[in-house]
Design a protein around this motif. Structure first.
Motif, PDB file in Angstrom:
ATOM      1  N   SER A  66       0.827  -1.213   0.000  1.00 18.40           N
ATOM      2  CA  SER A  66       0.000   0.000   0.000  1.00 18.40           C
ATOM      3  C   SER A  66       0.857   1.258   0.000  1.00 18.40           C
ATOM      4  O   SER A  66       0.524   2.250  -0.667  1.00 18.40           O
ATOM      5  CB  SER A  66      -0.937  -0.005   1.213  1.00 18.40           C
ATOM      6  N   LYS A 130      -2.341  -5.369   4.940  1.00 15.46           N
ATOM      7  CA  LYS A 130      -3.131  -4.172   4.644  1.00 15.46           C
ATOM      8  C   LYS A 130      -2.736  -3.574   3.300  1.00 15.46           C
ATOM      9  O   LYS A 130      -1.565  -3.307   3.037  1.00 15.46           O
ATOM     10  CB  LYS A 130      -2.928  -3.123   5.746  1.00 15.46           C
ATOM     11  N   GLY A 131      -3.721  -3.392   2.431  1.00 18.38           N
ATOM     12  CA  GLY A 131      -3.493  -2.767   1.142  1.00 18.38           C
ATOM     13  C   GLY A 131      -2.855  -3.665   0.104  1.00 18.38           C
ATOM     14  O   GLY A 131      -2.576  -3.216  -1.009  1.00 18.38           O
ATOM     15  N   SER A 132      -2.619  -4.937   0.451  1.00 15.86           N
ATOM     16  CA  SER A 132      -2.023  -5.870  -0.499  1.00 15.86           C
ATOM     17  C   SER A 132      -3.033  -6.260  -1.565  1.00 15.86           C
ATOM     18  O   SER A 132      -4.232  -5.996  -1.451  1.00 15.86           O
ATOM     19  CB  SER A 132      -1.541  -7.129   0.224  1.00 15.86           C
ATOM     20  N   ASP A 135      -5.700  -8.285   0.007  1.00 16.00           N
ATOM     21  CA  ASP A 135      -6.669  -7.450   0.717  1.00 16.00           C
ATOM     22  C   ASP A 135      -7.700  -6.895  -0.273  1.00 16.00           C
ATOM     23  O   ASP A 135      -8.923  -7.018  -0.068  1.00 16.00           O
ATOM     24  CB  ASP A 135      -5.930  -6.316   1.421  1.00 16.00           C
ATOM     25  N   THR A 139     -11.507  -8.297  -0.228  1.00 13.43           N
ATOM     26  CA  THR A 139     -12.507  -7.301   0.172  1.00 13.43           C
ATOM     27  C   THR A 139     -13.680  -7.314  -0.801  1.00 13.43           C
ATOM     28  O   THR A 139     -14.836  -7.132  -0.406  1.00 13.43           O
ATOM     29  CB  THR A 139     -11.877  -5.902   0.234  1.00 13.43           C
ATOM     30  N   ARG A 149      -6.704  -6.928   9.023  1.00  6.68           N
ATOM     31  CA  ARG A 149      -5.573  -6.426   8.255  1.00  6.68           C
ATOM     32  C   ARG A 149      -4.323  -6.289   9.126  1.00  6.68           C
ATOM     33  O   ARG A 149      -4.303  -5.494  10.056  1.00  6.68           O
ATOM     34  CB  ARG A 149      -5.936  -5.097   7.594  1.00  6.68           C
ATOM     35  N   PRO A 151      -0.308  -5.167   9.510  1.00  9.33           N
ATOM     36  CA  PRO A 151       0.378  -3.977   8.980  1.00  9.33           C
ATOM     37  C   PRO A 151       1.068  -4.219   7.649  1.00  9.33           C
ATOM     38  O   PRO A 151       1.066  -3.348   6.775  1.00  9.33           O
ATOM     39  CB  PRO A 151       1.393  -3.639  10.077  1.00  9.33           C
ATOM     40  N   THR A 152       1.678  -5.395   7.478  1.00  9.64           N
ATOM     41  CA  THR A 152       2.381  -5.742   6.241  1.00  9.64           C
ATOM     42  C   THR A 152       2.117  -7.207   5.924  1.00  9.64           C
ATOM     43  O   THR A 152       1.711  -7.984   6.791  1.00  9.64           O
ATOM     44  CB  THR A 152       3.902  -5.533   6.374  1.00  9.64           C
ATOM     45  N   SER A 153       2.393  -7.601   4.686  1.00  8.27           N
ATOM     46  CA  SER A 153       2.218  -9.013   4.308  1.00  8.27           C
ATOM     47  C   SER A 153       3.130  -9.957   5.087  1.00  8.27           C
ATOM     48  O   SER A 153       2.696 -11.034   5.503  1.00  8.27           O
ATOM     49  CB  SER A 153       2.419  -9.174   2.799  1.00  8.27           C
TER      50      SER A 153
END
Length: 244
Positions: A66, A130-132, A135, A139, A149, A151-153
């Protein structure tokens, strides 16, 4: 591939070519534990593109997809390496994919979840970075399960374990590596999606720049550069995307 001065200028408004590198996807980029320098398939491609433009390269490194996407969308970087997604496509012009990566689910060994069909249930909580790309995809696709989510993958499995969640989702190789370090976990037997990993540049740079980047990707696939980079970095489970 011939690049005229206007295309070079479109990619280098600051005088350097700034490449957004996402360390959240270990298939494509990692950090050397000794020197701290980033390395991987996306770094190799970034250097090759800078050489093609005959300009100085600056690596702008992030720990999550993200953040990498946002940097290119906000023109704090001139191009990057992303999973193709329609939401990201609102601000980023994607090339055709250069690598295909599988997304899998991870559960506990004693979980009643045995197949992908069992995941989308109201009692399941699915953790993603998150934001991957996972995700964004889940979604849209999951109707009943709750998405959590991380913080990171790379922190997905630790979040899965710490919060006693039901399902983790992400890059197959990352999940496999984490499962080997934590007893009592297993991957489901089938992928739930295939990630189309592409390069991208801000749409504001214009169609000529986007076309030049796409031509570069096709050249790197056809020449064997991408396949050689995957082999050189010991990447298994990812494949070179077919010619566009």
């Amino acid at each position: 591939m011939n690049l005229d001065s206007s295309i070079v200028a479109a990619f280098t408004p600051t005088g350097k070519l700034r490449a957004s590198i996402n360390l959240g996807n270990p298939i494509l980029a990692n950090r050397d534990p000794g020197s701290g320098a980033p390395f991987g398939v996306s770094v190799d491609l970034a250097r090759a593109f800078a050489a093609k433009l005959n300009v100085e390269l600056e690596l702008v490194v992030f720990d999550a997809a993200s953040k990498s996407v946002q940097a290119v969308s906000e023109e704090r970087a001139d191009f990057g390496f992303f999973a193709v997604d329609p939401l990201r496509g609102e601000t980023i012009a994607f090339t055709a994919p250069y690598v295909l990566i599988e997304g899998f689910y991870l559960v506990r060994a004693d979980s009643p979840v045995r197949s992908n069909r069992d995941v989308d249930q109201a009692h399941n909580r699915v953790v993603v970075g998150k934001g991957s790309a996972y995700d964004l995809f889940l979604t849209r696709e999951l109707k009943s399960a709750q998405i959590v989510r991380a913080p990171t993958s790379p922190s997905v499995v630790q979040t899965f374990v710490d919060q006693h969640l039901e399902v983790a989702a992400g890059v197959k190789q990352q999940l496999e590596a984490d499962a080997q370090r934590t007893a009592g976990l297993r991957l489901l037997d089938e992928r739930f999606m295939v990630i189309q990993q592409a390069m991208g540049t801000p749409k504001s740079r214009g169609p000529a720049a986007a076309g030049a980047l796409n031509a570069f990707v096709e050249e790197m696939k056809a020449s064997g550069f991408v396949a050689d980079a995957l082999a050189r970095h010991g990447i298994a489970g990812a494949s070179v995307a077919p010619a566009a």
